[in-house]
Design an enzyme around this catalytic site. Structure first.
Site, short mmCIF file in Angstrom:
data_model
loop_
_atom_site.label_atom_id
_atom_site.label_comp_id
_atom_site.label_asym_id
_atom_site.label_seq_id
_atom_site.Cartn_x
_atom_site.Cartn_y
_atom_site.Cartn_z
N HIS A 1 40.22 46.15 38.52
CA HIS A 1 41.20 45.00 38.32
C HIS A 1 41.93 45.28 37.16
O HIS A 1 41.72 46.04 36.28
CB HIS A 1 40.13 43.69 38.13
CG HIS A 1 39.53 43.86 37.11
ND1 HIS A 1 37.99 44.22 37.11
CD2 HIS A 1 39.45 43.52 35.80
CE1 HIS A 1 37.58 44.26 35.79
NE2 HIS A 1 38.53 43.74 35.01
N HIS B 1 46.13 47.62 32.23
CA HIS B 1 45.34 49.11 32.54
C HIS B 1 44.17 48.37 33.65
O HIS B 1 43.67 47.53 33.43
CB HIS B 1 45.10 49.40 31.33
CG HIS B 1 43.88 48.75 30.54
ND1 HIS B 1 44.24 47.56 29.81
CD2 HIS B 1 42.58 48.84 30.43
CE1 HIS B 1 43.29 47.24 29.29
NE2 HIS B 1 42.10 47.96 29.64
#
Length: 190
Positions: A45, A129
């Site tokens: 995620h 990220h």
């Protein structure tokens, strides 16, 4: 009153996860890969705001404020893009596409949590990220980053903001990882 470990995130679709999984599989054969803790694909995620441990009593206000943040943010394109590292300890996949909107959504999620009374860490510049692996000791992650240098997932349209509960692993159980569960989500731009 119970306390929940929470974060706000954008979740990639299954198709992008499958593409990234195929790109990451060969990395497990690189030198030092066995000493790294690889995140499971179900845990992939883009964290927008890490809330930490939150009292359950704050949830109604938090839900309302996150809902407003989502509604004020238009849907936007995103794709998983290349790789990167934080020092020699964290390997990640990056993002490309609507990064300005992603950063705006991260700022709105952070502000929503603060206004709801969540004690947030000091605000830092948001670096989008998706964590792939962590290493307890300093590891040369350059070969891993290079292997992901040309990776691009198929773009998708981000359509929702998710509040995710992190259930920490059971201490002393080998191979046990955190488990994530979406506790609420809100559509963007409605």
């Amino acid at each position: 009153m119970s306390r929940l470990r929470l974060f706000v995130a954008v979740l990639p679709p299954d198709s992008a996860v499958a593409e990234l999984r195929r790109a990451v599989a060969p990395l497990h054969t690189l030198p030092g890969a066995g000493g790294m803790r690889w995140t499971g694909t179900d845990a992939w995620h883009f964290t927008l705001a890490f809330l930490g441990v939150v009292d359950e009593g704050l949830l109604p206000d938090l839900h309302e404020r996150l809902g407003r943040a989502a509604h004020r943010t238009e849907r936007f394109p995103l794709r998983i893009h290349r790789g990167g590292r934080f020092d020699g300890h964290v390997l990640w996949a990056g993002a490309a596409g609507g990064l300005d909107t992603l950063r705006l959504l991260a700022e709105r999620a952070d502000a929503a949590a603060r206004r709801a009374g969540v004690a947030m860490d000091e605000h830092r510049r948001y670096t989008p990220h998706l964590t792939l692996a962590r290493s307890r000791s300093e590891t040369d992650l350059h070969p891993y980053v290079e292997a992901l240098d040309t990776f691009e997932s198929t773009p998708w349209e981000v359509g929702e903001l998710a509040l995710v509960r992190s259930n920490l692993p059971v201490a002393g159980v080998p191979g046990e990882r955190p488990r994530y569960e979406v506790v609420a989500s809100w559509p963007l731009g409605h």
